[in-house]
Motif scaffolding. Structure first.
Motif, PDB file in Angstrom:
ATOM      1  N   GLN A 111      26.587  40.852  24.964  1.00 21.90           N
ATOM      2  CA  GLN A 111      27.590  40.240  25.774  1.00 21.90           C
ATOM      3  C   GLN A 111      26.809  38.408  25.437  1.00 21.90           C
ATOM      4  OE1 GLN A 111      29.214  40.772  29.562  1.00 21.90           O
ATOM      5  NE2 GLN A 111      30.388  38.843  29.666  1.00 21.90           N
ATOM      6  N   HIS A 146      28.503  31.480  26.795  1.00 25.22           N
ATOM      7  CA  HIS A 146      28.832  30.043  26.057  1.00 25.22           C
ATOM      8  C   HIS A 146      27.285  29.083  25.619  1.00 25.22           C
ATOM      9  CE1 HIS A 146      27.377  28.106  30.161  1.00 25.22           C
ATOM     10  NE2 HIS A 146      27.549  27.478  29.281  1.00 25.22           N
ATOM     11  N   ARG A 184      25.067  31.100  23.891  1.00 25.79           N
ATOM     12  CA  ARG A 184      25.371  31.969  23.078  1.00 25.79           C
ATOM     13  C   ARG A 184      23.739  32.910  22.811  1.00 25.79           C
ATOM     14  NH1 ARG A 184      26.056  28.579  17.097  1.00 25.79           N
ATOM     15  NH2 ARG A 184      28.237  27.926  17.818  1.00 25.79           N
ATOM     16  N   TRP A 210      29.838  32.990  14.361  1.00 22.50           N
ATOM     17  CA  TRP A 210      31.187  33.779  14.971  1.00 22.50           C
ATOM     18  C   TRP A 210      31.749  33.027  16.820  1.00 22.50           C
ATOM     19  CZ3 TRP A 210      29.551  39.389  13.278  1.00 22.50           C
ATOM     20  CH2 TRP A 210      29.272  39.411  12.741  1.00 22.50           C
ATOM     21  N   PHE A 211      30.672  32.891  17.453  1.00 20.25           N
ATOM     22  CA  PHE A 211      31.206  32.080  18.721  1.00 20.25           C
ATOM     23  C   PHE A 211      32.855  30.998  18.361  1.00 20.25           C
ATOM     24  CE2 PHE A 211      26.589  33.841  19.214  1.00 20.25           C
ATOM     25  CZ  PHE A 211      26.945  34.004  20.537  1.00 20.25           C
ATOM     26  N   ALA A 249      33.134  41.427  16.356  1.00 22.06           N
ATOM     27  CA  ALA A 249      32.725  40.414  17.315  1.00 22.06           C
ATOM     28  C   ALA A 249      34.170  39.825  17.803  1.00 22.06           C
ATOM     29  CB  ALA A 249      32.009  39.467  16.378  1.00 22.06           C
ATOM     30  N   GLN A 250      34.422  39.695  18.503  1.00 21.87           N
ATOM     31  CA  GLN A 250      35.437  38.553  19.880  1.00 21.87           C
ATOM     32  C   GLN A 250      34.812  37.371  19.989  1.00 21.87           C
ATOM     33  OE1 GLN A 250      38.771  39.709  19.944  1.00 21.87           O
ATOM     34  NE2 GLN A 250      38.722  37.565  20.751  1.00 21.87           N
ATOM     35  N   PRO A 251      35.716  36.888  20.172  1.00 24.82           N
ATOM     36  CA  PRO A 251      34.898  35.193  20.319  1.00 24.82           C
ATOM     37  C   PRO A 251      36.028  35.206  22.055  1.00 24.82           C
ATOM     38  CG  PRO A 251      35.498  34.962  18.855  1.00 24.82           C
ATOM     39  CD  PRO A 251      36.590  35.786  18.222  1.00 24.82           C
ATOM     40  N   LEU A 299      30.697  35.139  23.479  1.00 20.30           N
ATOM     41  CA  LEU A 299      31.282  36.329  22.559  1.00 20.30           C
ATOM     42  C   LEU A 299      30.894  37.770  22.786  1.00 20.30           C
ATOM     43  CD1 LEU A 299      31.253  36.492  19.147  1.00 20.30           C
ATOM     44  CD2 LEU A 299      29.113  36.904  18.869  1.00 20.30           C
ATOM     45  N   MET A 356      30.455  41.332  20.905  1.00 18.55           N
ATOM     46  CA  MET A 356      29.835  42.460  20.071  1.00 18.55           C
ATOM     47  C   MET A 356      30.000  44.139  20.252  1.00 18.55           C
ATOM     48  SD  MET A 356      27.259  39.835  18.264  1.00 18.55           S
ATOM     49  CE  MET A 356      27.109  40.804  16.340  1.00 18.55           C
TER      50      MET A 356
END
Length: 774
Positions: A320, A323, A325, A380-381, A403-405, A411, A413
């Motif tokens: 995880q 924001h 990153r 992906w973010f 990968a789920q924004p 994000l 993963m």
């Protein structure tokens, strides 16, 4: 009459001229057509040649050049690679890259050869760096087994690219790191001005520097008092002192951050204490007051621990990012899959750093442009949908990555390890292909049938033997339809019932049965029905026509050999008896002459008669040996069964030959005692066999030589060893070639007693004869 003749000639010549014209026209058309076809082929060849030249030019201009290494070490590559390796011209062998004209170090050339051999034997990919001409020039080498269409026989394809720019970048970064380490002391002033307690420990863990905030927190008068007294700000937490925590940070070369309660001005407050290793210089630390955030952090920690406990139970890895990153959480499967350190979640790390750590651990797919690949994943973010892709790692691990924004810009993963699933699928496919290839290369025809009689598996030999079409077998016919297709090839169609019984025994009765059938063309097939563990049955057919013919021929030849041996035995036995009659007469007359029956003889005559008697005696012994050898080979020699004590027997044999030993000036040593024990056999025949061996040793030894004879009891029986010098220089020691019938007869007699006789030659050239009697 002349005019009519000319007219007739003109009339007959016109068809001939027409025919010639037609032939010329046809020839001209064929030549034109051939010219057109030749021009088309020429244009096509020119296009192919231009295409080949263009492809060759593209390879030469590529940043990575191929280098093919054959199984014998010979290499094939573009001459452009010669300059990369520092050679005036490309050598023919891989070892030539380390020659006197090459800038490649010898140890790197040897490492490259070892890596190529490893790739050839295990198909493992190859990756290494080479430095021809020094550290400023670097070549990146990636290798794999060559495609069989490119080069077979275990060739390895290497792709070489110039990585000198990367090597210079690494050198530059190392220099900057060295400068940063030396500039560490310049930060002391900044530490002194910091509002939070900060300190620095040397490599031994002792305090060397503290700032004013630290001095105030511990209530000391000066920094010198704190350092000299070793006054610690943080108490022992979790059984570890502040010094031990610093040692842990130094050993792991990673920051250690913890929560601790510190008393300042009589008040207990919560501080976040961090220990950070500073290269090889020591460990720096600081403490931040987090009392106001303690309650909120406890609530967050409880939620986080519950979340981690749940995710740690999953089989998939979860990472995880927030924001910014930066990594905020990884579960245990994630750490295990990507070999991340256990404390990976204690420090916020950017997603790019995480990818770097994964790559350094060899847990990312191999890509040509890693920065671009990493930037694409960081995108992906901001993606609008879920990303789903497959990663194949260098060790063969297959990962499904989702990968789920998140709404807050973070994000999540998820990494699912699908290696075992793919391995099982691949193993199944490989097993099926292996089974098919194995079946198709068997000498036997083979089919597998289900209990209901349906055809399941077959090989090509079965289809060829029974002239069955592949499309018919592919329909998995019933045994009835299969036998109907096999019946025309059988000499007796009733044999189809025999085949059906074999199949039923294997599938229904679970019994293994065999049988034979004869085909209409005269071939004989051996059939076998075999039950299989999965409930199916297997029917095999093997052409044994040639084997039967060979067997019949061998039986016939063996019978002929047996009869010939019997004839030989009878002939030798008869000849032995025939020789004895005149020999007896010669011996009798000679004895009469020596006795003076025919009158008084001269001294010379007596010598001649004595020589005749000696010769007839030796000939009589040879005849008797031939007869005994013939009887022994035929198994007709009578053998007594009695207990024989070997030591007295051998002693008597040696004493009987004392005169011959003295005349040959030979030293005879007999060693052994009565512990040699008894053997069961015929004493007369044993004495004859051992006596022949002693006679042979006396005859083969040089004058003045030595004979050693030992009797010893062994586990497998009694061993009699006779060792003597060889009078014939250069002879290998196999006395069978020079001993007449003595040794063959001795061997037959010993083997008749279930013993063995062995000839050998030791390192000194002496003959060693070993007899073992049970």
């Amino acid at each position: 009459m002349d005019s009519s003749t000319a007219a007739e000639g003109f009339t007959l010549g016109l068809p001939a001229l027409l025919l010639i014209g037609l032939l010329l026209a046809a020839w001209t058309a064929a030549a034109g057509l051939a010219l057109v076809v030749s021009r088309r082929k020429l244009r096509r060849a020119r296009r192919d040649r231009r295409a080949n030249l263009r492809l060759s030019r593209m390879i030469d201009e590529s940043p990575a050049l191929p280098l093919l290494v054959r199984s014998n070490g010979r290499i094939e590559a573009s001459e452009r690679l010669a300059a990369w390796f520092g050679c005036s011209s490309l050598p023919q062998h891989l070892h030539g890259l380390a020659g006197p004209e090459s800038g490649l170090p010898v140890e790197e050339a040897e490492a490259l050869w070892d890596a190529v051999e490893k790739t050839r034997s295990s198909a493992a990919p190859l990756r290494m760096m080479l430095h021809p001409g020094g550290a400023n020039h670097a070549l990146s080498v990636i290798g794999h087994l060559a495609d069989p269409q490119v080069a077979g026989g275990g060739a390895v394809m290497l792709w070489v690219s110039d990585a000198s720019d990367s090597a210079e970048e690494i050198a530059r970064l190392s220099a900057e790191a060295e400068r940063s380490r030396h500039d560490f002391h310049a930060l002391v002033g900044l530490i002194e001005a910091a509002p939070v307690p900060m300190w620095f420990r040397d490599t031994d863990g002792r305090l060397r520097l503290v700032n004013s905030a630290y001095v105030a927190a511990v209530g000391a008068d000066s920094a010198e008092d704190v350092v000299s007294g070793g006054i610690e700000l943080v108490e022992t937490v979790g059984g570890m002192t502040a010094t031990e925590v610093a040692e842990q940070a130094k050993a792991s070369q990673q920051a250690v951050e913890r929560q601790a309660m510190i008393t300042i001005d009589g008040e207990r407050r919560a501080f976040r204490v961090s220990d950070l290793p500073v290269g090889n210089e020591g460990v720096a630390g600081y403490a931040v007051d987090v009392e106001d955030l303690q309650l909120l952090e406890r609530e967050y920690r409880a939620f986080r621990n519950a979340q981690r406990a749940l995710l740690d139970q999953m089989s998939s890895g979860v990472a995880q990012f927030d924001h910014a990153r930066q990594l905020v959480f990884t579960n245990l499967p994630m750490q295990r899959i990507f070999r991340l350190p256990p404390n990976i979640g204690q420090e916020a790390l950017p997603v790019g750093r995480i990818f770097d750590m994964m790559r350094n651990a060899g847990r990312l797919p191999e890509v040509r442009d890693f920065p671009a690949w990493r930037a694409e994943r960081e995108g992906w973010f901001t993606a609008n949908d879920v990303k789903d892709e497959e990663w194949v790692l260098a060790d063969g691990t297959h990962l499904r990555v989702v990968a789920q924004p998140m709404p807050d810009g973070g994000l999540v993963m998820i990494f699912e390890d699908r290696t075992e699933q793919l391995k099982l699928a691949s193993a199944r496919d490989t097993l099926l292909r292996t089974r098919t290839a194995t079946f198709d290369n068997l000498f036997e025809g083979l089919v597998v049938l289900a209990p209901d009689g349906r055809l399941q598996i077959w090989n090509r030999r079965f289809a060829a033997e029974w002239n069955l079409r592949e499309e018919v077998l592919a329909g998995h016919p019933h045994i009835d339809a299969l036998l109907e297709g096999m019946a025309p090839l059988l000499r007796d169609r009733a044999d189809t019932r025999r085949i059906r019984l074999l199949v039923e025994a294997a599938t229904l009765q679970r019994e293994q049965t065999t049988g034979r059938v004869t085909l209409a063309d005269g071939r004989t097939l051996a059939l076998a029905g075999v039950p299989l563990p999965d409930g199916n049955g297997m029917l095999t057919s093997l052409d044994i026509t040639d084997a039967q013919k060979a067997e019949a021929a061998l039986i016939e030849r063996n019978e002929a050999l047996v009869e010939a041996d019997a004839v030989k035995t009878r002939f030798l036995a008869n000849m032995s008896y025939e020789f004895r009659t005149p020999l007896t007469s010669i011996t009798g007359f000679a004895e009469m002459l020596r006795a003076g029956v025919a009158g008084e003889m001269t001294e010379t005559g007596r010598e001649y008669v004595t020589a005749i008697l000696d010769s007839t005696a030796r000939l009589s012994q040879q005849i008797e040996a031939v007869l005994d050898l013939t009887q022994s080979e035929a198994g007709l020699m009578p053998m007594a069964e009695e207990d024989v004590e070997l030591m007295p027997l051998v002693t008597g044999l040696v004493q009987d030959r004392s005169q011959a030993i003295e005349q040959a000036d030979i030293t005879f040593n007999l060693r052994g005692d009565r512990t040699s024990g008894l053997v069961s056999g015929d004493e007369r025949q044993l004495a004859r066999a051992i006596g022949n061996l002693i006679d042979n040793a006396i005859a083969s030894s040089p004058r003045g030589g030595r004979i050693n004879m030992d009797l010893r009891r062994r586990r497998d029986g009694v061993a009699i060893t006779i060792t003597h010098d060889n009078a014939q220089e250069g002879v290998s020691g196999s006395a069978d070639t020079s001993a007449g019938l003595n040794l063959p007869l001795a061997r037959e007699l010993i083997e008749a007693h279930k013993g063995s006789l062995d000839h050998a030659q030791d390192a000194r050239g002496r003959v060693v004869v070993t007899v073992v009697l049970p």
